[in-house]
Design a protein around this motif. Structure first.
Motif, short mmCIF file in Angstrom:
data_model
loop_
_atom_site.label_atom_id
_atom_site.label_comp_id
_atom_site.label_asym_id
_atom_site.label_seq_id
_atom_site.Cartn_x
_atom_site.Cartn_y
_atom_site.Cartn_z
N CYS A 300 41.28 39.29 47.34
CA CYS A 300 40.54 40.37 48.00
C CYS A 300 39.06 40.26 47.62
CB CYS A 300 41.03 41.73 47.52
SG CYS A 300 42.79 41.99 47.69
N GLY A 301 38.22 40.82 48.47
CA GLY A 301 36.80 40.96 48.15
C GLY A 301 36.12 39.65 47.83
N THR A 302 35.35 39.67 46.77
CA THR A 302 34.62 38.47 46.35
C THR A 302 35.57 37.32 46.05
OG1 THR A 302 32.73 39.69 45.53
CG2 THR A 302 33.19 37.61 44.45
N SER A 303 36.71 37.63 45.48
CA SER A 303 37.67 36.57 45.13
C SER A 303 38.14 35.85 46.39
CB SER A 303 38.87 37.17 44.40
OG SER A 303 38.42 37.85 43.25
N GLN A 407 35.53 31.65 39.11
CA GLN A 407 36.62 31.36 40.06
C GLN A 407 36.33 30.09 40.85
OE1 GLN A 407 36.48 35.00 42.30
NE2 GLN A 407 37.90 36.07 40.95
C1 G6P Z 1 37.00 45.37 44.24
C2 G6P Z 1 35.71 44.97 43.55
C3 G6P Z 1 35.26 43.60 44.06
C4 G6P Z 1 36.38 42.58 43.89
C5 G6P Z 1 37.68 43.04 44.57
C6 G6P Z 1 38.86 42.15 44.23
O1 G6P Z 1 36.77 45.63 45.58
O2 G6P Z 1 34.71 45.93 43.77
O3 G6P Z 1 34.13 43.18 43.35
O4 G6P Z 1 35.99 41.36 44.41
O5 G6P Z 1 38.01 44.37 44.11
O6 G6P Z 1 39.11 42.28 42.86
P1 G6P Z 1 39.85 41.22 41.95
O7 G6P Z 1 39.85 41.85 40.60
O8 G6P Z 1 41.24 41.07 42.50
O9 G6P Z 1 39.10 39.97 42.01
#
Ligand code: G6P
Length: 608
Positions: A300-303, A407
């Motif tokens: 999710c998100g940045t990952s 990552q």
């Molecule tokens: C939230 C954070 C993001 C992050 C995402 C996924 O939205 O604000 O910065 O990328 O969660 O989180 P994770 O811990 O799974 O990398």
């Protein structure tokens, strides 16, 4: 998402709880509260807003009790308000509860409890727990929490106190993390190790369904069936003590951006032995790796953006078809998974609810799952078949920077490992790539040493209402992370598009001064990208180009050029992401935003 802290021992709990909440504030910060047991009564204090506000209120109260629980909230049920801030109490105020997660059957339980005469004072799902514990309580808080938990559907990490058991905190969890540790002056519980590290480096990460009973004389652990666990598994935390401090930087984000060369070096340390990649944690032989014929990266998100970069590398080097999917989509469709499918779950926190659910689903369907996470002992680490730890150390700023780089570097290693196992990269090629990958640490240092061009470009864009990030190939993936960073912390609308696709829609947005941020580093598609910049300039856009040192031609096509050292295209995400992080931060600062704790966001999202 939300932070829990609890303490029982010989010192006044109030200051310990506030300090713990400050450490946890990155997890959620719309309201906060504490409950401290004092003279057979629970003193409960709530405040809307950040922990600082709660600290001011509490400082004037001077509560002397030595056992208490605290919470900093990220709203799910009920808007941020004093009324909805935790701890929540039972009818008579005899039981107080803090909770992370979501009680999915709370509406049904609330109706049932209301019918039996319970009065609710908040809109939260959590409050049902306080009333259920109250009903179940006879003379044993642990037993009562067990009985209450048996009625709950959903995810929870709970810490509960009760006025008739002074000094006792019961902690229990399911699908939301909770750690417990014994310090010299008492026992601690928290949703995150960072709240405990001043007290102890040896913590017990509670397993699903497990409980702990904390008292000044010690901690006892219990299984999901209520049986005592006499030898819980202890995890040693070796983070730097100063990780929770800004270390002279104006904010955590800046500090973490500057830690990135160290993250690259630490993530690579010891990974190349005799020309072979040493990632033993994955526990798969080269023969087994060779059988992999499909990869899913879920995150999710940045990952997720780190996953997009990995797709380019895995397909480019190992020639294995790779799909990248946001975990919340993956978990609800029926992806094609066979025993030769590898699922790579990427999660900084290791506790993102959607990513965890996707891991479980993938394993049930027979896939091998590798986790890439920053948190030792996290649910993602424990539930995956193998894990690579990014060596970012704790990340505090909500917008991820150094974890992202960790990552990307880890996924690069994984792509090289798969390629080597499939015979697509020779030992010499791996050696060469590894050396160049290691060199990126120094190249990032060069970028960090002079940020004038970045700040200048940011100043030119700070009053824009929207921005377009473009790139091609690897640059397209990088641009997505650049746009996310900008919108997360500056609230400036930003969109990322593959540059070649711009003419199919986004070009309609361009007019005088519209910021177009382009990843224009040297790559096989550089010339194509330049054509897209010409199209943008022709429509009056203000072009900011991230380009390779020595590229003088780019100046004809851009209003602002941010030069970065030359690296091969495969490693461009590592170097090109850094100026984009700084660009977003600079704009956010210029717009007066709180870069570490942006509105509405939380660092780890433990709810669906
Ligand atoms: C939230 C954070 C993001 C992050 C995402 C996924 O939205 O604000 O910065 O990328 O969660 O989180 P994770 O811990 O799974 O990398």
């Amino acid at each position: 998402m939300c932070g829990i802290v609890g303490y029982t021992g010989g010192r006044p709990a109030q200051d310990i709880l506030i300090e713990g909440l400050r450490r946890l504030e990155y997890r959620g910060y719309d309201s906060a509260g504490i409950a401290v047991e004092q003279g057979g009564k629970l003193e409960v204090v709530h405040r809307k807003g950040k922990v600082g506000g709660l600290a001011e209120t509490v400082a004037n109260l001077d509560i002397a009790g030595t056992c208490g629980i605290g919470h900093t909230r990220w709203a799910t049920h009920g808007k941020p308000s004093e009324r909805n801030a935790h701890p929540h109490t039972s009818c008579g105020g005899h039981i107080a509860v803090v909770h992370n997660g979501i009680i999915e059957n709370y509406a049904e339980l609330r109706d049932e409890l209301t019918a039996r005469g319970h009065e609710f004072t908040s809109d939260t799902d959590t409050e049902v727990v306080a009333h259920l514990v109250e009903e179940a309580y006879v003379d044993d808080l642990l037993q009562a929490v067990h009985e209450a938990a048996a009625r709950l559907v959903g995810a929870y990490a709970l810490a509960v106190v009760c006025d008739s058991e002074p000094g006792v905190i019961v902690a229990m969890r399911k699908d939301s993390p909770l750690v417990v540790g014994q310090g010299a002056d008492g026992a601690y519980v928290a949703s995150d190790m960072i709240a405990l590290i001043d007290a102890t480096r040896d913590v017990v990460v509670l397993g699903d369904g497990e409980a702990a009973k904390l008292a000044p004389e010690g901690i006892r652990y219990f299984s999901a069936f209520g049986e005592e666990i006499y030898e819980p598994k202890v995890t040693h935390v070796d983070w730097d003590v100063d990780l929770a401090e800004k270390g002279g930087y104006p904010d955590f984000m800046m500090k973490e951006i500057h830690e990135q060369p160290r993250v690259i070096r630490d993530t690579l340390a010891g990974r190349l032995v005799d020309g072979h990649l040493a990632i033993d944690e994955l526990d798969l032989s080269h023969e087994e790796l060779n059988l992999i014929d499909r990869v899913y990266v879920i995150a999710c998100g940045t990952s997720y953006h780190a996953g997009l970069i990995a797709k380019n590398l895995i397909e480019g080097w190992a020639r294995i078809p790779t799909e990248v999917e946001v975990a919340s989509e993956f978990r609800y469709r029926n992806p094609i998974i066979t025993p030769s499918t590898l699922v790579v779950a990427v999660s900084q926190s290791g506790e993102t609810a959607d990513t965890l659910a996707a891991i479980r689903d993938a394993r049930v369907k027979g896939a091998k799952v590798f986790g890439i996470t920053n948190v030792v002992g996290s649910p993602v680490a424990r539930e995956s078949d193998g894990v690579i730890y990014t060596k970012a150390n704790k990340e505090i700023a909500v917008a991820s920077t150094k974890s992202f780089l960790g990552q990307v570097v880890s996924l690069t290693l994984l792509a090289m490992l798969l390629a080597q196992s499939k015979g697509k990269l020779t030992t010499n090629q791996v050696r060469l790539l590894f050396r160049e990958l290691a060199d990126t640490a120094e190249q990032v240092e060069v970028i960090l040493s002079d940020t004038a061009a970045i700040d200048e470009a940011a100043l030119a864009c700070k009053d824009a209402r929207s921005a377009l990030f473009i790139g091609r190939g690897m640059g397209s993936a990088i641009s997505k992370e650049g746009a996310l960073k900008l919108k997360e912390i500056s609230y400036l609308h930003a969109e990322a598009y593959p540059a070649g696709e711009m003419k199919h829609g986004p070009i309609a947005l361009l007019d005088d001064g519209f910021p177009v941020i382009a990843i224009a580093t040297q790559s096989p598609v550089y010339d194509k990208l330049v054509s897209n910049l010409q199209e943008s300039k022709a429509r009056g856009a203000m072009v900011v180009a991230v380009a390779t040192e020595g590229d003088e031609d780019i100046k004809q096509h851009a209003d602002h050029v941010i030069y970065i050292p030359k690296v091969r295209d495969a490693f461009s995400a590592i170097t090109a992401s850094v100026p984009l992080q700084l660009f977003a931060r600079s704009i956010a600062v210029a717009r007066g935003c709180d870069v570490d704790q942006p509105r509405n966001l939380a660092k780890s999202v433990t709810v669906e």
